[in-house]
Design an enzyme around this catalytic site. Sequence first.
Site, PDB file in Angstrom:
ATOM      1  NE  ARG A 132      -2.857   3.020   1.094  1.00 55.32           N
ATOM      2  CZ  ARG A 132      -2.703   3.879   0.085  1.00 55.32           C
ATOM      3  NH1 ARG A 132      -2.401   3.451  -1.092  1.00 55.32           N
ATOM      4  NH2 ARG A 132      -2.859   5.172   0.253  1.00 55.32           N
ATOM      5  CE1 TYR A 133       0.568   4.365   4.180  1.00 53.99           C
ATOM      6  CE2 TYR A 133       0.628   2.112   4.998  1.00 53.99           C
ATOM      7  CZ  TYR A 133       0.085   3.391   5.026  1.00 53.99           C
ATOM      8  OH  TYR A 133      -0.928   3.674   5.895  1.00 53.99           O
ATOM      9  NE  ARG A 136       5.096   2.301   6.218  1.00 50.60           N
ATOM     10  CZ  ARG A 136       4.821   3.434   5.585  1.00 50.60           C
ATOM     11  NH1 ARG A 136       5.474   3.766   4.496  1.00 50.60           N
ATOM     12  NH2 ARG A 136       3.861   4.229   6.023  1.00 50.60           N
ATOM     13  CB  CYS A 145      -6.166 -15.139  15.921  1.00 54.64           C
ATOM     14  SG  CYS A 145      -5.902 -13.910  14.625  1.00 54.64           S
ATOM     15  CB  CYS A 149     -10.324  -9.062  18.067  1.00 52.19           C
ATOM     16  SG  CYS A 149      -8.655  -9.336  18.682  1.00 52.19           S
ATOM     17  CB  CYS A 152     -11.251  -9.292  13.281  1.00 55.09           C
ATOM     18  SG  CYS A 152      -9.884  -9.657  12.148  1.00 55.09           S
ATOM     19  NE  ARG A 154      -5.485  -7.728   7.453  1.00 49.98           N
ATOM     20  CZ  ARG A 154      -4.528  -7.323   8.281  1.00 49.98           C
ATOM     21  NH1 ARG A 154      -4.005  -8.149   9.147  1.00 49.98           N
ATOM     22  NH2 ARG A 154      -4.106  -6.081   8.240  1.00 49.98           N
ATOM     23  CG  ASP A 310     -10.182  -0.356  10.217  1.00 49.41           C
ATOM     24  OD1 ASP A 310      -9.895   0.855  10.133  1.00 49.41           O
ATOM     25  OD2 ASP A 310      -9.327  -1.261  10.248  1.00 49.41           O
ATOM     26  CG  ASP A 347      -5.980   1.750   7.656  1.00 46.46           C
ATOM     27  OD1 ASP A 347      -5.774   2.230   6.519  1.00 46.46           O
ATOM     28  OD2 ASP A 347      -5.309   0.822   8.142  1.00 46.46           O
ATOM     29  CE  LYS A 354      -1.684   1.303  10.133  1.00 51.28           C
ATOM     30  NZ  LYS A 354      -1.167   0.609   8.933  1.00 51.28           N
TER      31      LYS A 354
END
Length: 385
Positions: A132-133, A136, A145, A149, A152, A154, A310, A347, A354
């Site tokens: 995306r950047y 990086r 996981c 959570c 989440c 994702r 998000d 984000d 971000k």
Amino acid sequence: MSYTNAEPSFVHAYTDPGLSLDTIQASWQRARETGEWHDWRWQFRNRITDIETLKQLIHVSREEENAFKASGKNLPFAVTPYYMTLVDPHNPQDPIRKTVIPRIDEFATSHHEMIDPCGEDKNSPVPGLVHRYPDRVLFLVNDMCSVYCRYCTRSRVVGSGDLHPEYAHIFEYLEQHTEVRDVLISGGDPLVFSDDKLEDIISRLRSIKHIEVIRIGTKVPVVLPQRVTDNLVKMLKKYHPFFMSIHFLHPREITPEVIEACNRLADAGIPTFSQTVLLKDVNDDPDVMKTLMQKLLTLRVRPYYIYQCDPVQGTSHFRTPITTGLKIMEHLRGHTTGYAVPTYVIDAPGGGGKIPVSPDYVLSRDEEKIVLRNYEGNTFEYHLN
Ligand SMILES: *Cc1c(COP(=O)(O)O)cnc(C)c1O
């Protein structure tokens, strides 16, 4: 190599007969006596993944039970025994409970919510990689996981078996893209892998000359702190500069086990940073957040990001107004150690990355002067010539 595994959906887990409370407590007690409790593999194997077992451990409300009964393809349910001991068994308002126990609200979707709010899929040149950047990348190594959570970001892929990272292609892409100097390994959670599997990935990345920085994004040190073993940190420190971003939510997560895990990381020279999602009725309180940030500093974890939640489908019950986040930032800056002040970010939906949001300290600005206010609300002028 491919390391993903689909978790059973918590919906299917509803029919699991479960174990009786006596059996669970006896087995936990035995694990404590034999020391197995401190073994991350035991913790992982003994995760609570079905409602019947859950009901033996905590009082489950009708609303929570309905969430288990509802049908649909949803994020799986799993909590480690260790993290379950942090849940108040009788208080439905318990902040930690809200983040891991499904609620019926997860099945509601509101207008602006999306399946892939951060636009990761469209910035993915190879399955499992998000570029995306400019310099990086985000490397999604798995979809599993230790604890799921409920908010989440994702959830579209996590636990579903739908993420198929193409390792060979990813390494090939990274070899070719010499502009990539930083790889953030995430998932799922990379730390559910064995030391050997992890080392395969990290050493392969280290063999790429232009990659300067390697980091892992994880919640494991908080929900499965037993995973941070001497062997793990001994392996990781071979690949310096190696960093870790740890997902913390609430001051109550900071237990002796978590303190030990964070100390071990810091003692191995691994700089650790915190990431916290701002969640309604969990940590949307300036004092709670300030306590968390200050405690993190004592663990040598540098507060890094507070994320606006998000707009992922089924998370509207977690979302706060932006003003809540701004109030929290206002309560931190100047009032406590600068190191304890993270950046509050959104984000950007659609894949903008971000973007920081901050209280306004600039009251006005022209060619001659800038008018500022400080953390106490006093006004100051800075003259430019
Ligand atoms: C968050 C993120 C990163 C890392 O961002 P930093 O601000 O450098 O920590 C990289 N790639 C993607 C896609 C991300 O979402």
